[in-house]
Design an enzyme around this catalytic site. Structure first.
Site: not given
Ligand code: 13P
Length: 247
Positions: A9, A11, A96, A165, A171, A209
């Protein structure tokens, strides 16, 4: 045995030049990969990446899709538009999106429906916040999030991919331990079993992560069928190490 899936991903990262460099390095390094590989790219780069991955074994993914089919929804991208670029996967309900764009469980479920109707596999993201984990609510939260998607998608549910997730691991460099992750994946698998006879074929990815150092251990867990990789998917050597750890 089902093949594991490693999906990057990106992002909101990338540029025409950086994408080409990254994908060329991946293609050169993954000749012996035995797992499935995908990259979920920002919408403006779908056409570019479609060309770069053609014939390489890397599948194209998007990061979001509109809940609407077509019409006056400025800035939105429909499932049919994604399909126009041979998009194979689409993330829905990434934390997100839930956090910064107010996406509810119901909206996420409709997005999964739109993707499936267009022949795109939705990668449905679920996960608890740190506060929810500390309150002992992890199971309740991920089951509620997945239940909405099961409810809206009925018998098609075996066609989705699920990604667990934990929000606190995204992150942050903090990862769920392989045992912690497996525990939640087993809960999700049981929920899928109650909804479909095909639950074993649903891939349940871990994200948060995942990196070159921890991937092998996470991927060896019984109900972890792959990874959804953020930061490390932008570093070709790290992403290739994760791909090599999968089967
Ligand atoms: P990181 O791998 O950077 O923690 O991101 C995980 C993620 O959000 C993938 O969708």
């Amino acid at each position: 045995m089902k093949k594991q899936l490693i999906a990057g991903n990106w992002k909101m990262n990338g540029s025409s030049v950086a994408n080409e460099t990254l994908l060329k390095a991946l293609v050169a390094g993954m000749a012996s990969a035995t797992c499935q590989v995908a990259v979920c790219v920002p919408a403006p780069y779908l056409a570019q990446v479609q060309g770069l991955v053609a014939g390489t074994g890397i599948e194209l993914g998007a990061q979001d899709v509109s809940q609407h089919e077509a019409g006056a929804f400025t800035g939105e991208v429909s499932a049919a538009m994604l399909r126009d670029f041979a998009t194979r996967y689409c993330l829905v309900g990434h934390s997100e999106r839930r956090q910064y764009h107010g996406e509810t469980d119901v909206v996420v479920a409709v997005k999964a429906l739109r993707a499936l109707a267009a022949g795109i596999t939705p990668i449905v993201c679920v996960g608890e916040t740190l506060e929810e984990r500390e309150a002992g609510r992890t199971e309740e939260v991920v089951k509620r999030q997945l239940a909405a998607v099961i409810h809206a998608n009925g018998h098609c549910i075996s066609e989705i991919v699920v990604a667990y997730e934990p929000v606190w691991a995204i992150g942050t460099g903090k990862t769920a331990s392989p045992e912690e992750a497996q525990q939640v994946h087993a809960v999700l698998r049981a929920q899928l079993r109650a909804a479909t006879a095909q639950a074993e074929r649903v891939l349940i990815l871990y994200g948060g992560s995942m990196n070159a150092a921890n991937a092998a251990q996470l991927l060896s867990q019984q109900d972890i069928d792959g990874g959804l990789v953020g930061g490390a998917s932008l570093k070709p050597t790290d992403f290739l190490t994760i791909i090599a750890a999968a089967n």
